[in-house]
Design a protein around this motif. Structure first.
Motif, PDB file in Angstrom:
ATOM      1  N   ILE A   1      47.223   7.548 -40.466  1.00 58.82           N
ATOM      2  CA  ILE A   1      48.261   8.531 -40.767  1.00 58.82           C
ATOM      3  C   ILE A   1      49.617   7.889 -40.499  1.00 58.82           C
ATOM      4  N   ASP A   2      50.416   7.783 -41.541  1.00 56.61           N
ATOM      5  CA  ASP A   2      51.733   7.172 -41.423  1.00 56.61           C
ATOM      6  C   ASP A   2      52.639   8.059 -40.560  1.00 56.61           C
ATOM      7  N   THR A   3      53.563   7.432 -39.876  1.00 54.53           N
ATOM      8  CA  THR A   3      54.463   8.150 -38.981  1.00 54.53           C
ATOM      9  C   THR A   3      55.253   9.243 -39.698  1.00 54.53           C
ATOM     10  N   ASN A   4      55.626   9.002 -40.941  1.00 56.25           N
ATOM     11  CA  ASN A   4      56.420  10.003 -41.661  1.00 56.25           C
ATOM     12  C   ASN A   4      55.652  11.308 -41.840  1.00 56.25           C
ATOM     13  N   VAL A   5      54.335  11.235 -41.855  1.00 58.60           N
ATOM     14  CA  VAL A   5      53.524  12.454 -41.954  1.00 58.60           C
ATOM     15  C   VAL A   5      53.642  13.252 -40.655  1.00 58.60           C
ATOM     16  N   LEU A   6      53.615  12.569 -39.527  1.00 57.77           N
ATOM     17  CA  LEU A   6      53.739  13.263 -38.243  1.00 57.77           C
ATOM     18  C   LEU A   6      55.129  13.874 -38.078  1.00 57.77           C
ATOM     19  N   VAL A   7      56.149  13.182 -38.554  1.00 57.82           N
ATOM     20  CA  VAL A   7      57.498  13.756 -38.520  1.00 57.82           C
ATOM     21  C   VAL A   7      57.505  15.042 -39.347  1.00 57.82           C
ATOM     22  N   SER A   8      56.888  15.000 -40.519  1.00 56.58           N
ATOM     23  CA  SER A   8      56.833  16.188 -41.370  1.00 56.58           C
ATOM     24  C   SER A   8      56.062  17.330 -40.716  1.00 56.58           C
ATOM     25  N   VAL A   9      55.013  16.992 -39.985  1.00 60.75           N
ATOM     26  CA  VAL A   9      54.254  18.018 -39.260  1.00 60.75           C
ATOM     27  C   VAL A   9      55.173  18.741 -38.277  1.00 60.75           C
ATOM     28  N   LEU A  10      55.926  17.976 -37.510  1.00 61.41           N
ATOM     29  CA  LEU A  10      56.782  18.576 -36.487  1.00 61.41           C
ATOM     30  C   LEU A  10      58.008  19.282 -37.067  1.00 61.41           C
ATOM     31  N   LEU A  11      58.387  18.935 -38.280  1.00 64.33           N
ATOM     32  CA  LEU A  11      59.500  19.606 -38.949  1.00 64.33           C
ATOM     33  C   LEU A  11      59.057  20.833 -39.743  1.00 64.33           C
ATOM     34  N   SER A  12      57.775  20.908 -40.051  1.00 61.25           N
ATOM     35  CA  SER A  12      57.274  21.959 -40.936  1.00 61.25           C
ATOM     36  C   SER A  12      57.462  23.354 -40.347  1.00 61.25           C
ATOM     37  N   LYS A  13      57.833  24.255 -41.205  1.00 59.01           N
ATOM     38  CA  LYS A  13      58.014  25.658 -40.822  1.00 59.01           C
ATOM     39  C   LYS A  13      56.887  26.533 -41.370  1.00 59.01           C
ATOM     40  N   SER A  14      56.012  25.952 -42.182  1.00 67.70           N
ATOM     41  CA  SER A  14      54.979  26.736 -42.861  1.00 67.70           C
ATOM     42  C   SER A  14      53.570  26.291 -42.481  1.00 67.70           C
ATOM     43  N   GLU A  15      52.755  27.238 -42.081  1.00 67.42           N
ATOM     44  CA  GLU A  15      51.349  26.957 -41.785  1.00 67.42           C
ATOM     45  C   GLU A  15      50.590  26.542 -43.044  1.00 67.42           C
ATOM     46  N   GLU A  16      51.155  26.826 -44.206  1.00 66.40           N
ATOM     47  CA  GLU A  16      50.510  26.518 -45.481  1.00 66.40           C
ATOM     48  C   GLU A  16      50.923  25.158 -46.044  1.00 66.40           C
ATOM     49  N   SER A  17      51.796  24.450 -45.347  1.00 63.36           N
ATOM     50  CA  SER A  17      52.225  23.144 -45.853  1.00 63.36           C
ATOM     51  C   SER A  17      51.069  22.159 -45.811  1.00 63.36           C
ATOM     52  N   SER A  18      51.124  21.179 -46.699  1.00 61.47           N
ATOM     53  CA  SER A  18      50.040  20.189 -46.774  1.00 61.47           C
ATOM     54  C   SER A  18      49.912  19.389 -45.483  1.00 61.47           C
ATOM     55  N   VAL A  19      51.024  19.110 -44.811  1.00 62.01           N
ATOM     56  CA  VAL A  19      50.941  18.308 -43.580  1.00 62.01           C
ATOM     57  C   VAL A  19      50.300  19.097 -42.444  1.00 62.01           C
ATOM     58  N   ILE A  20      50.562  20.402 -42.381  1.00 59.16           N
ATOM     59  CA  ILE A  20      49.924  21.233 -41.349  1.00 59.16           C
ATOM     60  C   ILE A  20      48.429  21.344 -41.631  1.00 59.16           C
ATOM     61  N   LYS A  21      48.077  21.538 -42.887  1.00 60.35           N
ATOM     62  CA  LYS A  21      46.653  21.598 -43.248  1.00 60.35           C
ATOM     63  C   LYS A  21      45.968  20.263 -42.966  1.00 60.35           C
ATOM     64  N   LEU A  22      46.690  19.175 -43.166  1.00 60.44           N
ATOM     65  CA  LEU A  22      46.140  17.855 -42.885  1.00 60.44           C
ATOM     66  C   LEU A  22      45.844  17.704 -41.393  1.00 60.44           C
ATOM     67  N   ILE A  23      46.779  18.096 -40.545  1.00 65.59           N
ATOM     68  CA  ILE A  23      46.553  18.003 -39.100  1.00 65.59           C
ATOM     69  C   ILE A  23      45.429  18.932 -38.681  1.00 65.59           C
ATOM     70  N   ASP A  24      45.333  20.096 -39.302  1.00 63.06           N
ATOM     71  CA  ASP A  24      44.202  20.987 -39.028  1.00 63.06           C
ATOM     72  C   ASP A  24      42.882  20.298 -39.361  1.00 63.06           C
ATOM     73  N   ALA A  25      42.854  19.531 -40.459  1.00 60.19           N
ATOM     74  CA  ALA A  25      41.646  18.797 -40.836  1.00 60.19           C
ATOM     75  C   ALA A  25      41.305  17.737 -39.791  1.00 60.19           C
ATOM     76  N   VAL A  26      42.326  17.121 -39.201  1.00 55.62           N
ATOM     77  CA  VAL A  26      42.094  16.160 -38.113  1.00 55.62           C
ATOM     78  C   VAL A  26      41.497  16.894 -36.912  1.00 55.62           C
ATOM     79  N   LEU A  27      42.101  18.001 -36.540  1.00 53.28           N
ATOM     80  CA  LEU A  27      41.629  18.761 -35.375  1.00 53.28           C
ATOM     81  C   LEU A  27      40.225  19.316 -35.588  1.00 53.28           C
ATOM     82  N   ASP A  28      39.872  19.596 -36.848  1.00 49.96           N
ATOM     83  CA  ASP A  28      38.539  20.108 -37.182  1.00 49.96           C
ATOM     84  C   ASP A  28      37.502  19.000 -37.348  1.00 49.96           C
TER      85      ASP A  28
END
Length: 133
Positions: A6-33
């Protein structure tokens, strides 16, 4: 299970995201799952830590540290496989070479232009399509 760097820019986007429906949040959910096993090495973890700690982002220390800790806990420490070609941004080489070290691994990034197309280099949204999420 899919293994991916996972590139660092994806993690930055995760922490900047305001939407639970964003692709980066769903991606991190997939990691956690456990649907994605993150690949990393000490250089990648150091970059995550350094970039996410930059004052310009103003990310909460506990949240950014928890994010990196979860990636390390759920992921696999991987070696680098040398890639002899030049890259548009040589600072990204470690991410690409770690992805090369594991068969069928992906590199998930928001900067497709920084990497060759192989191994499979995808955006967070493309990874969600691969996972059928």
């Amino acid at each position: 299970m899919i293994r991916a760097v996972i590139d660092t820019n994806v993690l930055v986007s995760v922490l900047l995201s305001k939407s639970e429906e964003s692709s980066v949040i769903k991606l991190i959910d997939a990691v956690l799952d456990g649907k994605i096993i993150p690949l990393y090495n000490s250089e990648i973890v150091a970059e995550y830590t350094e970039v996410l700690s930059r004052p310009k982002f103003k990310f909460d220390r506990e949240i950014r540290e928890l994010l990196v800790e979860r990636i390390v806990f759920l992921g696999e420490d991987a070696d680098r496989t040398a890639y002899s070609e030049s890259l548009p941004d040589e600072d990204d080489r470690v991410f690409y070479e770690v992805a090369l070290s594991t068969e069928d691994a992906y590199l998930i990034t928001g900067n497709l232009k920084h990497f060759p197309k192989t191994p499979i280099v995808v955006t967070p949204a493309q990874m969600l399509d691969i996972l059928n999420l």
